[in-house]
Design an enzyme around this catalytic site. Structure first.
Site, PDB file in Angstrom:
ATOM      1  N   SER A 207      -4.253   3.551  -0.495  1.00 20.92           N
ATOM      2  CA  SER A 207      -4.218   2.279   0.225  1.00 20.92           C
ATOM      3  C   SER A 207      -5.538   2.038   0.956  1.00 20.92           C
ATOM      4  CB  SER A 207      -3.019   2.275   1.179  1.00 20.92           C
ATOM      5  OG  SER A 207      -2.754   0.971   1.655  1.00 20.92           O
ATOM      6  N   ASP A 383       5.084  -1.642  -6.862  1.00 21.16           N
ATOM      7  CA  ASP A 383       4.053  -1.718  -5.830  1.00 21.16           C
ATOM      8  C   ASP A 383       3.924  -3.139  -5.312  1.00 21.16           C
ATOM      9  OD1 ASP A 383       1.744  -1.071  -4.269  1.00 21.16           O
ATOM     10  OD2 ASP A 383       1.178   0.418  -5.772  1.00 21.16           O
ATOM     11  N   HIS A 415       4.629   1.486  -3.110  1.00 15.24           N
ATOM     12  CA  HIS A 415       3.278   1.618  -2.576  1.00 15.24           C
ATOM     13  C   HIS A 415       2.917   3.081  -2.285  1.00 15.24           C
ATOM     14  CE1 HIS A 415      -0.384   0.563  -0.561  1.00 15.24           C
ATOM     15  NE2 HIS A 415       0.041   0.948   0.636  1.00 15.24           N
TER      16      HIS A 415
END
Length: 435
Positions: A207, A383, A415
């Site tokens: 991320s 996601d 995610h």
């Protein structure tokens, strides 16, 4: 429940508290939170690792040479896969009271032909403990190949130094704000590399950690062997491409499917799911967008709730990481709670780097073409991060002459791909690191 064990006469942390479901339980958790409890919560996650448990009798604490430089348990593991030693430490930086919390897993028989060490870099507001399901596999790789694996907490996050975060650029100076915010993290990583004596690294970022890994590679390409970007933030230009504050996959699923190279059918299914979620924007999300622009962070909101904070964190952690067993879920909650309630610092970068909608103010898709090292983009099947940024980035990289770029989809994952489907991601990481 896992019983505490003793390391050279020093007791292991007691079991974590139950996830609070009442105000009084939340109040007790809030009252107990602090650096000591954060250290215990991190250690609980590390002690779940198989290669830690195999050699409890061999454990020893590293000597405390400096009051500022605090080390945790050093643990060795013999197995058919090799011998490794793991220890946690605070690696000091040049500025006073600046340090990066680090887990180091090293082979006791380094190979002269060893591949560059792998560096795990967590996402926004998280910490190195989030990778606890990935450490055993990576430790085996380090033992076999005679190399090392590191996981670090970004400056101002996790259990690294919570130093003041300030941006001097004016609000309308977007490039200045972005550069300052990126430098806070990227330059501390470079200083950590120098102090750790590493020449070249494979960066595995998740991320926002993937975003910073990419920025680091742009500034210091000679130090990066390969980039593995797990659900990277800040890649596309489209401000409507992502779904802030919402996980499509709200609860972990089970399964050990392998990560597969992205094809049109898989990306089309993910795109359809993302579009469905975007149509469900609520007033609450619009309010968070306003607070975002004003410089608030989600963690500031939790801290502002005071005694209710642990209960709020518990509602998220017990639902989102429910596929873990009972002890793991409780320990994960305790870890998240303690690092969330710690003093705000690096988290305030978010409004300078990302605009509302979680798209970058200076998208990576327009910057990556300068990179020449191998790069893998990895997204979960469910996601919320827009994979089209990865597709466009690959096109730009190939147009610039870098053909060693690929994109993968991890089945049964959202995610948090490395936690949602740890088995698949671990297999994938071994393949990437051995290539």
């Amino acid at each position: 429940m896992t019983e505490p064990v003793s390391f050279d006469g020093l007791s292991a942390p007691s079991p974590a508290r139950e996830i609070p479901s009442t105000f009084m339980a939340s109040l007790r958790s809030w009252w107990a939170a602090g650096e000591k409890e954060a250290a215990f919560s991190e250690e609980r996650l590390l002690r779940y690792l198989d290669y830690f448990a195999h050699a409890v009798s061999l454990c020893s604490f590293l000597s405390r040479r400096l009051p500022f430089f605090r080390s945790g348990p050093s643990i060795s593991s013999n197995s058919e896969d090799g011998l490794v030693i793991a220890h946690s430490e605070r690696v000091p930086l040049s500025k006073p009271k600046h340090y990066l919390n680090t887990l180091a897993i090293k082979s006791t028989t380094p190979s002269p032909d060893a591949p560059p060490p792998a560096i795990l870099l967590h996402g926004y507001g998280a910490g190195l403990g989030f990778f606890f399901l990935n450490f055993p596999t990576l430790a085996q790789w380090a033992g076999i190949r005679g190399t090392s694996v590191y996981a670090i907490d970004w400056l101002g996050m996790g259990r690294s130094a919570r130093v003041p975060f300030r941006i001097r650029a004016k609000r309308d100076d977007i490039s200045g704000r972005v550069h300052e915010a990126e430098s806070f993290f990227v330059e501390s990583l470079e200083e950590w590399r120098e102090n750790s004596g590493l020449e070249k690294m494979t960066l595995i970022g998740h991320s926002l950690g993937a975003y910073f890994s990419t920025v680091y590679a742009l500034r210091y390409p000679q130090r990066v062997h390969k980039l593995v970007l797990l659900s990277p933030a800040g890649v596309p230009r489209d401000p409507d491409a992502t779904i802030p504050t919402k996980e499509i996959l709200e609860k972990q699923m089970t399964g050990d499917d392998e990560a597969v190279e992205a094809d049109s059918a898989r990306t089309a299914a993910l795109a359809q799911e993302q579009q469905t979620e975007k149509r469900r924007v609520t007033f609450g999300r619009k309010l968070l967008t306003h607070l975002w622009e004003e410089g608030w962070s989600p963690f500031q909101i939790v801290r502002s709730s005071l005694f209710w904070g642990p209960m709020l964190v518990g509602k998220y952690s017990s639902r989102r990481f429910g596929a873990l067993n009972e002890d793991e879920t409780r320990d994960m909650h305790d870890y998240i709670m303690n690092i969330t309630l710690a003093k705000g610092s690096g988290e305030y970068c978010i409004s300078h780097i990302l605009a509302p909608g979680v798209h970058a103010r200076m998208p990576l898709v327009d910057r990556v073409s300068a990179l020449k090292m191998p790069i893998s983009f990895v997204y979960g099947e469910h996601d919320w991060m827009d994979f089209n940024g990865g597709v466009a980035s690959i096109d730009n990289l190939k147009a610039a002459g870098n053909e060693n770029v690929r994109m993968y989809i991890v089945p049964r994952a959202g995610h948090h791909v490395y936690l949602d489907n740890a088995k698949a991601v671990n297999k994938f990481l071994l393949k990437e690191l051995n290539e």
